[in-house]
Write a protein that holds these residues in place. Sequence first.
Motif, PDB file in Angstrom:
ATOM      1  N   LEU A 586       0.713  -1.426   0.061  1.00  0.00           N
ATOM      2  CA  LEU A 586      -0.371  -0.243   0.417  1.00  0.00           C
ATOM      3  C   LEU A 586       1.078   1.072   0.269  1.00  0.00           C
ATOM      4  N   LYS A 587       1.505   0.895   0.210  1.00  0.00           N
ATOM      5  CA  LYS A 587       3.038   2.339   0.350  1.00  0.00           C
ATOM      6  C   LYS A 587       3.385   3.154  -0.476  1.00  0.00           C
ATOM      7  N   PRO A 588       3.589   2.464  -2.289  1.00  0.00           N
ATOM      8  CA  PRO A 588       3.810   3.275  -3.231  1.00  0.00           C
ATOM      9  C   PRO A 588       1.963   4.478  -3.326  1.00  0.00           C
ATOM     10  N   MET A 589       1.552   3.995  -3.498  1.00  0.00           N
ATOM     11  CA  MET A 589       1.031   5.660  -2.909  1.00  0.00           C
ATOM     12  C   MET A 589       0.152   6.145  -1.908  1.00  0.00           C
ATOM     13  N   ALA A 651     -19.966   4.802 -25.669  1.00  0.00           N
ATOM     14  CA  ALA A 651     -19.023   3.294 -24.695  1.00  0.00           C
ATOM     15  C   ALA A 651     -17.762   3.261 -24.665  1.00  0.00           C
ATOM     16  N   ARG A 652     -17.216   3.550 -26.027  1.00  0.00           N
ATOM     17  CA  ARG A 652     -15.692   2.605 -26.569  1.00  0.00           C
ATOM     18  C   ARG A 652     -14.443   4.149 -25.717  1.00  0.00           C
ATOM     19  N   LEU A 653     -15.063   5.665 -26.504  1.00  0.00           N
ATOM     20  CA  LEU A 653     -14.130   6.900 -25.920  1.00  0.00           C
ATOM     21  C   LEU A 653     -13.853   6.634 -24.364  1.00  0.00           C
ATOM     22  N   VAL A 654     -15.201   6.619 -23.645  1.00  0.00           N
ATOM     23  CA  VAL A 654     -14.672   6.353 -22.303  1.00  0.00           C
ATOM     24  C   VAL A 654     -14.097   5.121 -22.318  1.00  0.00           C
ATOM     25  N   VAL A 655     -13.716   4.269 -22.642  1.00  0.00           N
ATOM     26  CA  VAL A 655     -12.949   2.857 -22.422  1.00  0.00           C
ATOM     27  C   VAL A 655     -11.765   2.933 -22.787  1.00  0.00           C
ATOM     28  N   VAL A 656     -11.572   3.569 -23.811  1.00  0.00           N
ATOM     29  CA  VAL A 656     -10.286   4.087 -24.168  1.00  0.00           C
ATOM     30  C   VAL A 656      -9.611   5.122 -23.123  1.00  0.00           C
ATOM     31  N   VAL A 657      -9.869   6.154 -23.266  1.00  0.00           N
ATOM     32  CA  VAL A 657      -9.108   7.206 -21.974  1.00  0.00           C
ATOM     33  C   VAL A 657      -8.484   6.508 -20.618  1.00  0.00           C
ATOM     34  N   TRP A 658      -9.791   5.501 -20.851  1.00  0.00           N
ATOM     35  CA  TRP A 658      -9.815   4.950 -19.237  1.00  0.00           C
ATOM     36  C   TRP A 658      -8.741   3.920 -18.611  1.00  0.00           C
ATOM     37  N   MET A 659      -8.366   3.439 -19.859  1.00  0.00           N
ATOM     38  CA  MET A 659      -6.942   2.572 -20.182  1.00  0.00           C
ATOM     39  C   MET A 659      -6.159   2.984 -20.459  1.00  0.00           C
ATOM     40  N   PHE A 660      -5.798   4.433 -20.955  1.00  0.00           N
ATOM     41  CA  PHE A 660      -4.883   4.862 -20.554  1.00  0.00           C
ATOM     42  C   PHE A 660      -4.423   5.596 -19.101  1.00  0.00           C
ATOM     43  N   VAL A 661      -5.530   5.832 -18.185  1.00  0.00           N
ATOM     44  CA  VAL A 661      -5.169   5.967 -16.957  1.00  0.00           C
ATOM     45  C   VAL A 661      -4.785   4.740 -16.142  1.00  0.00           C
ATOM     46  N   VAL A 662      -5.533   3.449 -17.007  1.00  0.00           N
ATOM     47  CA  VAL A 662      -5.021   2.283 -15.858  1.00  0.00           C
ATOM     48  C   VAL A 662      -3.435   2.722 -15.967  1.00  0.00           C
ATOM     49  N   LEU A 663      -3.423   2.343 -17.607  1.00  0.00           N
ATOM     50  CA  LEU A 663      -1.756   2.055 -17.992  1.00  0.00           C
ATOM     51  C   LEU A 663      -1.107   3.159 -16.849  1.00  0.00           C
ATOM     52  N   ILE A 664      -0.560   4.069 -17.012  1.00  0.00           N
ATOM     53  CA  ILE A 664      -0.456   5.231 -15.983  1.00  0.00           C
ATOM     54  C   ILE A 664      -0.424   4.864 -14.620  1.00  0.00           C
ATOM     55  N   LEU A 665      -1.327   4.538 -14.480  1.00  0.00           N
ATOM     56  CA  LEU A 665      -1.465   4.114 -13.102  1.00  0.00           C
ATOM     57  C   LEU A 665      -0.689   2.709 -12.434  1.00  0.00           C
ATOM     58  N   ASN A 666      -0.730   1.872 -13.410  1.00  0.00           N
ATOM     59  CA  ASN A 666      -0.277   0.519 -13.040  1.00  0.00           C
ATOM     60  C   ASN A 666       1.384   1.071 -13.108  1.00  0.00           C
ATOM     61  N   SER A 667       1.851   1.168 -14.011  1.00  0.00           N
ATOM     62  CA  SER A 667       3.159   1.818 -13.875  1.00  0.00           C
ATOM     63  C   SER A 667       4.062   2.385 -13.118  1.00  0.00           C
ATOM     64  N   THR A 668       3.298   3.700 -12.659  1.00  0.00           N
ATOM     65  CA  THR A 668       3.901   4.138 -11.517  1.00  0.00           C
ATOM     66  C   THR A 668       3.502   2.833  -9.664  1.00  0.00           C
ATOM     67  N   TYR A 669       3.008   1.870  -9.726  1.00  0.00           N
ATOM     68  CA  TYR A 669       2.493   1.640  -9.159  1.00  0.00           C
ATOM     69  C   TYR A 669       3.795   0.894  -8.482  1.00  0.00           C
ATOM     70  N   THR A 670       3.858   0.013 -10.564  1.00  0.00           N
ATOM     71  CA  THR A 670       5.043  -1.542 -10.488  1.00  0.00           C
ATOM     72  C   THR A 670       6.721  -0.446 -10.036  1.00  0.00           C
ATOM     73  N   ALA A 671       6.804   0.795 -10.657  1.00  0.00           N
ATOM     74  CA  ALA A 671       8.036   0.838 -10.375  1.00  0.00           C
ATOM     75  C   ALA A 671       8.116   1.497  -8.868  1.00  0.00           C
ATOM     76  N   SER A 672       7.313   1.905  -8.079  1.00  0.00           N
ATOM     77  CA  SER A 672       7.721   2.693  -7.077  1.00  0.00           C
ATOM     78  C   SER A 672       7.805   1.224  -5.996  1.00  0.00           C
ATOM     79  N   LEU A 673       6.720   0.122  -6.090  1.00  0.00           N
ATOM     80  CA  LEU A 673       7.115  -0.747  -5.297  1.00  0.00           C
ATOM     81  C   LEU A 673       7.443  -1.982  -5.660  1.00  0.00           C
TER      82      LEU A 673
END
Length: 975
Positions: A586-589, A651-673
């Motif tokens: 839980l500490k990375p963020m 819905a496709r537009l919403v999902v595409v933008v959300w996938m970009f957010v998820v990608l950045i969050l996932n990368s940041t969390y992985t690097a910090s951990l």
Amino acid sequence: MNITFPSILVGLLLITMSSALRCSGTLDGNNSVINFQVGVILDLETQLGHRAFNCLTIAHSDFYSRHPNYKTRLVLHARDSKRNVIDAAASGLELLKYLKVDAVIGPQKSTQANFLMNLGERAQVPIVSFSATSPSLQPPKFFVQTAQTDDTEVGVIAAIVKAFQWNQVVIIYEDSEYGNGIVPYLSNALQDINAHVAYKSLIPVSADEDFTLKGLYKMMTMQTRVFIAHLSHSLGAKFFLKAKEIGMMSEGYVWIITSGLMDFLPSMNSHVVEAMQGVLGVKPLIPKTSHLESLRLQKTIFDPVNPGYKSADMVSIFDVWAYDTMWALAMAAEQVGSHYPEASYQDTTANLNSSDPFNLPISKTGPKLLKAILTTRFKGLSGMFHLVGGKLYPTSYKILNVVGNGEKEVAVWTQAHGFKRVRHNTSDKFDSTPKEEFNSNIIWPGKSRVLPRGWEVPVRGKRLKVAVAVRPGFEEYLNVMKDSRTGAVHFSGCYIEVFKSVMAALPYAVPYDFFHFEKPDGSCAGTYNDLVNQVFLQKYDAAIGDITITGNRSNYVDFTLPFAEGGVVRIVPITYEDDNNMWTFLKPMKKELWLTSIAFFFVTGLAVWILEHRISSAFRGPPSHHLGMIFYFPFSTLVFAHRERMVSNLARLVVVVWMFVVLILNSTYTASLSSRLTVQRLRPTIADVKELIRKGHSVGCYQGSFVCDILRGVGFEDSKIKMYRFPEDYEEALSIGSKSGNISAFFDVVPYSKLFLAKYCDKYTIVGPTYRTEGFAFVFPKGSPLVADVSRAVINLTENGEMLDIQRKWSVGDPTCNGPDSIVTSVSVSLQGFKGLFAITGTITSSCVLIFIVIYVTKNRSSLQQILNSRSTVWSKIKEIGRHFDQRDLSSHPSTMAEVAEIVSSSQSVDLSNSNLMVLSLPMNILSTHSNNIALPNIPTNATSSNSTVLAPILPEESNTAIDVTDRLQQQCCD
């Protein structure tokens, strides 16, 4: 000087004859001459009084010779005040009470004016003085000063001091109304330019030679060499003769005199002029006109035979003011006589036989004459005659240099434009600085052309005593070694070399000696504040060392610019972080980023469900299925495991933008951990000052340092502050810690903290903010002229890199550390860096949902309007709208009809008894419209019916979908 009265008698005779002739005749054959009685009170036995009265008679004659048709005449009644206040007052009483004069010119001195102007106020008669220039006079309504008061010249004197960058002066003034009046104004003017008045020398008017010499010797022992003298001409002559006698008119001295003394220079004895060589003086600027030259020639008639006089130079500023005063009064009398001829008398109702000597008659002409004088404006010998507030409006000043047998004009000064150099040839240029403009044209005392710096080491012969404060344990900065055999003390270290370099960089030599600040037994003589106090008491001339500039200390001494960086930091023991606990993931963020991410997961899932529920079978089903889909879908995007097909473009537009957010969050969390689990990090034991105070930890500081006061200021109790002198002592205390009665942190200034960490950097570190301080500086007594020059030298050494070279030589510029590189604190990712990303996805998601709602309401306006217009309850309407939204929309996308075709075409034979058959009653127009998408089986239909009945087998779980398709198609047909 013994002055006789021939000229006075001649003047009176001429005025009397002129008045008699004019008063006995008429103007234009009809109008009689109106006489205004004017009293004149002057010290007629003095040079100023004698010359001024001559100018008055000349002005009287000139005025009426140029205005023969005027119907008013001034009749002068001269009285000698005999240099004292009582005779001036007696003369005033006689003129006002018995002669009933309409105005009085005089008196000559400010002390005499104090009493006489009150008599004029009582009799309502204007008292007009051209020589009482003291600004301390508080004149009533009927007192008029037709001269520039002394406070008008303090601006030019201060400008001279500023131009030559002198920061200390001594004011010399006589103990009289004339002398005392200018001092407050001069002090304020010097203070405005940051010039310090080091001393004020008060000289009685009757001072003898011994008193004058004693004062001069005292000033000779001071560092200041800039003297401003405000003396009368008689006292000034004796003063400068004595100054010359003891050597204070030699090279290096600066003397500035005011206009009252400078104006009398041409008439002074040649020995006095010789003694005043190199003096600077100021005088109001008198325009050179033909009228002035005419006055100069006429004055020779009235001058007594005296070999000391120089008739060509005798016109002084007081002569000119006297001349203009007579013209102004004559103009005012003409104005009053022309408009109020009946008012040219005085009220005689007063009882002149009363025992009260101050029972004066009240003038009726006086108020009108006063008003006329105050409004009179003309171009006189002194320039434009213009009274403001009962005083002559100030004009420009000229700066004069006493050279040879007289004076030389070197510059002109105005309040608006400052200095302008006098051009002696056409090749002179005006693009140089004011300092250069003056210095190129001035001969200073001692016939020197070198600009005096304004101060010297006192002649008492003492070298500067420089106290050195040494902190043990840091020999790189300051070190004191005493030779056991000779007893000689040797000083070394970075700060000693800096001081030597600074003093060597000065444009002049200053001898000095170092003295260790210690007791006879070799122990420390006190704290830094004690050392500063010793400089304040002038036990030392300067002090060097690790002395920090503070507000309290600056009240007693002056600091130069700092030569070493300032700041207070906190040193604490360090440990290594342990990230092998169960909550490390839980500490990375940070918490706020976690909560925001979870909220957006839910919002995104809800938005996709809203956009897909009416058109996609993947987002339909029972309520539990809907809720699960809302939470499942966005979380499945973390690992890209979602399999649901998006039908809506929104819905496709919403999902595409959300996938970009998820990608950045996932990368940041992985690097910090990964960093936390693989890199060993240093961690301070206690990272916050408030935590130290709250937990009651003890802290340390250097004994006698101002840092201890800072700790008290932030909230530490005295019992929790421990003081140490040696670095080994507080290192041991830090290593043991506060739990064993020692300290958890040590506060120290930046330079010493760097050296300490260079030795113990594997055990301690600096944490938290740096408390800003002004750094180390050299200390001098208040007002020392060395401060400015030493500060400039510090700047020069810093700019040319010499300061850095000295620090490197002593290994204090950038101390090295062989331990861990530096402290790496564990930083969790905060929400701040993701605010923009969340703002983008939130804006796009909300926009898509809003567009969908608008389309839905527009397309189903009639149905929704019908529900809203029903008479059911609000809750019923909400449920009805919910049921309407829950219905599947088959007409929005072709893919929806393809699903229907797939169901229909899957039936090859129909068994009506089969309970799993669903009867689809589809409108013919719908079937014909979507015939390309629906492959109908060979089932008989009733051709006469508008509907075609289709029997299609369905699975139980698809029953809701099939019914929904039928209902929707039927509804569309009806519409």
